[in-house]
Structures are given as C-alpha cells and as structure tokens.
Design a protein around this motif. Sequence first.
Motif, PDB file in Angstrom:
ATOM      1  N   PHE A 198      -3.346 123.369  25.032  1.00  0.00           N
ATOM      2  CA  PHE A 198      -3.764 124.110  26.224  1.00  0.00           C
ATOM      3  C   PHE A 198      -2.679 125.120  26.577  1.00  0.00           C
ATOM      4  CE2 PHE A 198      -6.060 120.015  26.851  1.00  0.00           C
ATOM      5  CZ  PHE A 198      -7.344 120.531  26.708  1.00  0.00           C
ATOM      6  N   ILE A 199      -3.122 126.335  26.937  1.00  0.00           N
ATOM      7  CA  ILE A 199      -2.177 127.402  27.275  1.00  0.00           C
ATOM      8  C   ILE A 199      -2.023 127.579  28.782  1.00  0.00           C
ATOM      9  CG2 ILE A 199      -2.417 128.670  25.111  1.00  0.00           C
ATOM     10  CD1 ILE A 199      -4.428 130.535  26.537  1.00  0.00           C
ATOM     11  N   ALA A 200      -2.861 126.901  29.522  1.00  0.00           N
ATOM     12  CA  ALA A 200      -2.773 126.926  30.992  1.00  0.00           C
ATOM     13  C   ALA A 200      -3.536 125.722  31.512  1.00  0.00           C
ATOM     14  CB  ALA A 200      -3.385 128.214  31.539  1.00  0.00           C
ATOM     15  N   ARG A 201      -3.244 125.358  32.751  1.00  0.00           N
ATOM     16  CA  ARG A 201      -4.059 124.310  33.375  1.00  0.00           C
ATOM     17  C   ARG A 201      -5.447 124.882  33.674  1.00  0.00           C
ATOM     18  NH1 ARG A 201      -0.644 120.085  34.805  1.00  0.00           N
ATOM     19  NH2 ARG A 201       1.547 120.683  35.070  1.00  0.00           N
ATOM     20  N   THR A 202      -6.351 124.005  34.053  1.00  0.00           N
ATOM     21  CA  THR A 202      -7.730 124.430  34.303  1.00  0.00           C
ATOM     22  C   THR A 202      -7.798 125.527  35.377  1.00  0.00           C
ATOM     23  OG1 THR A 202      -8.414 122.208  33.719  1.00  0.00           O
ATOM     24  CG2 THR A 202     -10.050 123.555  34.831  1.00  0.00           C
TER      25      THR A 202
ATOM     26  N   GLY B  91      -5.645 127.788  35.760  1.00  0.00           N
ATOM     27  CA  GLY B  91      -4.916 128.963  35.268  1.00  0.00           C
ATOM     28  C   GLY B  91      -3.409 128.861  35.435  1.00  0.00           C
ATOM     29  N   SER B  92      -2.946 127.815  36.079  1.00  0.00           N
ATOM     30  CA  SER B  92      -1.501 127.682  36.307  1.00  0.00           C
ATOM     31  C   SER B  92      -0.744 127.445  34.996  1.00  0.00           C
ATOM     32  CB  SER B  92      -1.253 126.506  37.267  1.00  0.00           C
ATOM     33  OG  SER B  92       0.097 126.130  37.210  1.00  0.00           O
ATOM     34  N   ILE B  93       0.410 128.099  34.878  1.00  0.00           N
ATOM     35  CA  ILE B  93       1.276 127.874  33.709  1.00  0.00           C
ATOM     36  C   ILE B  93       2.628 127.303  34.154  1.00  0.00           C
ATOM     37  CG2 ILE B  93       0.218 129.524  32.116  1.00  0.00           C
ATOM     38  CD1 ILE B  93       2.386 131.547  32.977  1.00  0.00           C
ATOM     39  N   ASP B  94       2.585 126.556  35.236  1.00  0.00           N
ATOM     40  CA  ASP B  94       3.810 125.983  35.797  1.00  0.00           C
ATOM     41  C   ASP B  94       4.535 125.089  34.793  1.00  0.00           C
ATOM     42  OD1 ASP B  94       1.643 124.182  35.890  1.00  0.00           O
ATOM     43  OD2 ASP B  94       2.678 122.963  37.391  1.00  0.00           O
ATOM     44  N   PHE B  95       3.793 124.454  33.899  1.00  0.00           N
ATOM     45  CA  PHE B  95       4.429 123.543  32.935  1.00  0.00           C
ATOM     46  C   PHE B  95       5.368 124.290  31.997  1.00  0.00           C
ATOM     47  CE2 PHE B  95       1.949 124.429  29.084  1.00  0.00           C
ATOM     48  CZ  PHE B  95       0.870 125.129  29.615  1.00  0.00           C
ATOM     49  N   LEU B  96       5.179 125.594  31.840  1.00  0.00           N
ATOM     50  CA  LEU B  96       6.101 126.377  31.001  1.00  0.00           C
ATOM     51  C   LEU B  96       7.419 126.604  31.732  1.00  0.00           C
ATOM     52  CD1 LEU B  96       3.714 129.156  29.632  1.00  0.00           C
ATOM     53  CD2 LEU B  96       4.241 126.916  28.679  1.00  0.00           C
TER      54      LEU B  96
ATOM     55  N   MET C 202       1.261 137.468  39.339  1.00  0.00           N
ATOM     56  CA  MET C 202       2.662 137.010  39.430  1.00  0.00           C
ATOM     57  C   MET C 202       3.416 137.945  40.375  1.00  0.00           C
ATOM     58  SD  MET C 202       3.514 136.143  35.476  1.00  0.00           S
ATOM     59  CE  MET C 202       2.589 134.942  34.564  1.00  0.00           C
ATOM     60  N   ASP C 203       4.391 137.392  41.015  1.00  0.00           N
ATOM     61  CA  ASP C 203       5.117 138.154  42.026  1.00  0.00           C
ATOM     62  C   ASP C 203       6.207 138.991  41.364  1.00  0.00           C
ATOM     63  OD1 ASP C 203       5.823 139.047  44.478  1.00  0.00           O
ATOM     64  OD2 ASP C 203       7.016 137.265  45.016  1.00  0.00           O
ATOM     65  N   MET C 204       5.784 139.970  40.583  1.00  0.00           N
ATOM     66  CA  MET C 204       6.744 140.822  39.871  1.00  0.00           C
ATOM     67  C   MET C 204       6.007 142.075  39.397  1.00  0.00           C
ATOM     68  SD  MET C 204       6.966 138.851  36.226  1.00  0.00           S
ATOM     69  CE  MET C 204       5.548 138.832  35.146  1.00  0.00           C
ATOM     70  N   PRO C 205       6.758 143.148  39.091  1.00  0.00           N
ATOM     71  CA  PRO C 205       6.101 144.338  38.540  1.00  0.00           C
ATOM     72  C   PRO C 205       5.516 144.020  37.166  1.00  0.00           C
ATOM     73  CG  PRO C 205       8.421 144.769  39.086  1.00  0.00           C
ATOM     74  CD  PRO C 205       8.213 143.294  39.219  1.00  0.00           C
ATOM     75  N   PHE C 206       4.543 144.822  36.744  1.00  0.00           N
ATOM     76  CA  PHE C 206       3.956 144.608  35.417  1.00  0.00           C
ATOM     77  C   PHE C 206       5.077 144.605  34.369  1.00  0.00           C
ATOM     78  CE2 PHE C 206       1.861 145.875  31.475  1.00  0.00           C
ATOM     79  CZ  PHE C 206       0.835 144.948  31.440  1.00  0.00           C
TER      80      PHE C 206
ATOM     81  N   GLU D 242      -6.228 118.357  30.087  1.00  0.00           N
ATOM     82  CA  GLU D 242      -7.293 119.350  30.219  1.00  0.00           C
ATOM     83  C   GLU D 242      -6.667 120.683  30.553  1.00  0.00           C
ATOM     84  OE1 GLU D 242      -9.833 118.108  33.397  1.00  0.00           O
ATOM     85  OE2 GLU D 242      -8.280 118.389  34.915  1.00  0.00           O
ATOM     86  N   GLY D 243      -7.426 121.748  30.346  1.00  0.00           N
ATOM     87  CA  GLY D 243      -6.896 123.072  30.654  1.00  0.00           C
ATOM     88  C   GLY D 243      -7.632 124.151  29.883  1.00  0.00           C
ATOM     89  N   ILE D 244      -7.001 125.317  29.812  1.00  0.00           N
ATOM     90  CA  ILE D 244      -7.580 126.450  29.081  1.00  0.00           C
ATOM     91  C   ILE D 244      -7.074 126.380  27.644  1.00  0.00           C
ATOM     92  CG2 ILE D 244      -7.661 128.974  28.920  1.00  0.00           C
ATOM     93  CD1 ILE D 244      -7.293 128.963  32.022  1.00  0.00           C
ATOM     94  N   PRO D 245      -7.995 126.318  26.681  1.00  0.00           N
ATOM     95  CA  PRO D 245      -7.564 126.061  25.300  1.00  0.00           C
ATOM     96  C   PRO D 245      -6.951 127.286  24.619  1.00  0.00           C
ATOM     97  CG  PRO D 245      -9.957 126.269  25.411  1.00  0.00           C
ATOM     98  CD  PRO D 245      -9.452 126.374  26.821  1.00  0.00           C
ATOM     99  N   LEU D 246      -6.049 127.000  23.706  1.00  0.00           N
ATOM    100  CA  LEU D 246      -5.429 128.036  22.866  1.00  0.00           C
ATOM    101  C   LEU D 246      -6.511 128.775  22.072  1.00  0.00           C
ATOM    102  CD1 LEU D 246      -2.902 129.250  21.436  1.00  0.00           C
ATOM    103  CD2 LEU D 246      -2.880 127.216  19.975  1.00  0.00           C
ATOM    104  N   PHE D 247      -7.465 128.034  21.556  1.00  0.00           N
ATOM    105  CA  PHE D 247      -8.625 128.592  20.864  1.00  0.00           C
ATOM    106  C   PHE D 247      -9.867 127.868  21.366  1.00  0.00           C
ATOM    107  CE2 PHE D 247      -5.182 129.165  17.705  1.00  0.00           C
ATOM    108  CZ  PHE D 247      -5.251 130.549  17.562  1.00  0.00           C
TER     109      PHE D 247
END
Length: 181
Positions: free
Chosen positions: A15-19, A21-26, A63-67, A143-148
């Motif tokens: 999984f590349i993100a939680r369900t 969309g959070s990527i806090d685990f990274l 995200m709280d930053m410029p592109f 669970e989460g958003i799959p890599l593929f």
Amino acid sequence: MRKIILYIATSLDSFIARTDGSIDFLDALAPPSNTEDYGYNTLLGQIDSTLMGRKTYDSIMAMDMPFPYPDKKNYVFSRTQQQPSLDFVRWINDDVVNFVKNLKQQEGKDIWLIGGGTINTLLLNAQLIDEIQLALVPIFLGEGIPLFEKPLHESTFAINKIKHCHTGLIMLQLLPRQLST
Ligand SMILES: NC(=O)c1ccc[n+]([C@@H]2O[C@H](COP(=O)([O-])OP(=O)(O)OC[C@H]3O[C@@H](n4cnc5c(N)ncnc54)[C@H](OP(=O)(O)O)[C@@H]3O)[C@@H](O)[C@H]2O)c1
C-alpha cells in the motif's frame, strides 16, 4: 530513449497510502536526512519530467508547502478535470498510454513516474516502466491505496540492487526482465 522510473514507497503489503490518502507512515518511520536520502537527489538530477494521477497531484497540493518540482515538467492525468495549466503543471486528458509512449520518443532526460496506483497500473500493464526504485517500509497497513490495482498483467523484474538503509527501509532497484520462451 529516456526511461520511465517509478520511484515510490510502499508498505510490506503493497500500500502506498492509507485508505484516506494519508502517508503518515512514511514520515514517522524514515524521514530523509543528510546521511540517507534514498537516492532522491540522484533521481531529481536524472529527470526533467514527472507523471502523476490527479489524486496524487491533489495530495501534493494539500501538503503545507510550495509545489516541490517547479523546475520540472509535471504532467497530471485526469479524465474529468481540466484545470488551467501552470508554468510547470500540464493537465493531460489524452489516453495515458499513448501520451507516455509519445513522451518517451521526445528528446529529454528521464521521467519520474510519481504514481499513484491507478497510473502505475496503466503504465506497467503497457510495459512502459523501465525501472522501479521501491522503498519498502517495514509496516503492514492491512488496507489502503494499492501500489498496483487489479487487473495487473504478469511481468517479471530482476532485482538489480538492494540497499538496507540504516533507517530501517530497504531500497530495491528493479529492472524489467524478458523471459526466454
Ligand atoms: N507512497 C508513495 O510514495 C506515494 C507516491 C504517489 C502517490 N501516493 C499516494 O497515492 C494516492 C493516490 O493514488 P491513486 O491510485 O488513488 O490515484 P492516482 O493514480 O494518483 O490518480 C488517479 C486519477 O488519475 C486519473 N486517471 C485514471 N485513469 C486515467 C486515464 N485512463 N486517463 C486519464 N486520467 C486517468 C483520474 O483522475 P480524475 O478522477 O480527475 O478523472 C483518477 O482519479 C494518494 O494518496 C497519494 O498520496 C503515494
């Protein structure tokens, strides 16, 4: 020909993100540092363009930053949205596979496929990914958003490099392998 490089972090259960969309685990497990950047700066020097799905673009913009890649050409795929293009962001409504095939034929540096899972799948199924740099985060998310996504065609890669980072991540460099029949 310029390469399409998928450079992405995934949990052990792909999984590349939680369900949501959070990527806090990274962030929590392995923040980039001066001593370990997971090949990120080398990649940035190697590419002049990025590819991403609209949901990944939205998550970057939230995200709280410029592109983060204003010096690159950033192509955002959407079937439903056509936002005004910024200097460094182009919205693409064309067929993803044809667009990327054409882009690969053009002069330029390599191309970073940022993700997410939907766009990764379209391009892997079309055999357009030339290299995968996978950061394996030692966590099972369940669970989460799959890599593929499914359906995913079978394809074989060779593990070209493995790096065990002191932060606990494993970096894998995978190259497509043609199987003799
Ligand atoms: N762990 C990591 O390193 C990493 C890296 C990248 C992304 N992510 C995460 O991945 C998540 C997003 O991944 P995702 O798989 O849900 O979505 P995605 O691949 O980023 O984007 C999906 C969107 O792409 C557009 N799209 C899909 N098929 C298309 C087609 N055939 N032609 C044109 N456009 C098409 C659609 O946009 P419309 O709905 O606008 O039509 C679709 O909703 C985010 O949470 C992000 O943070 C994590």
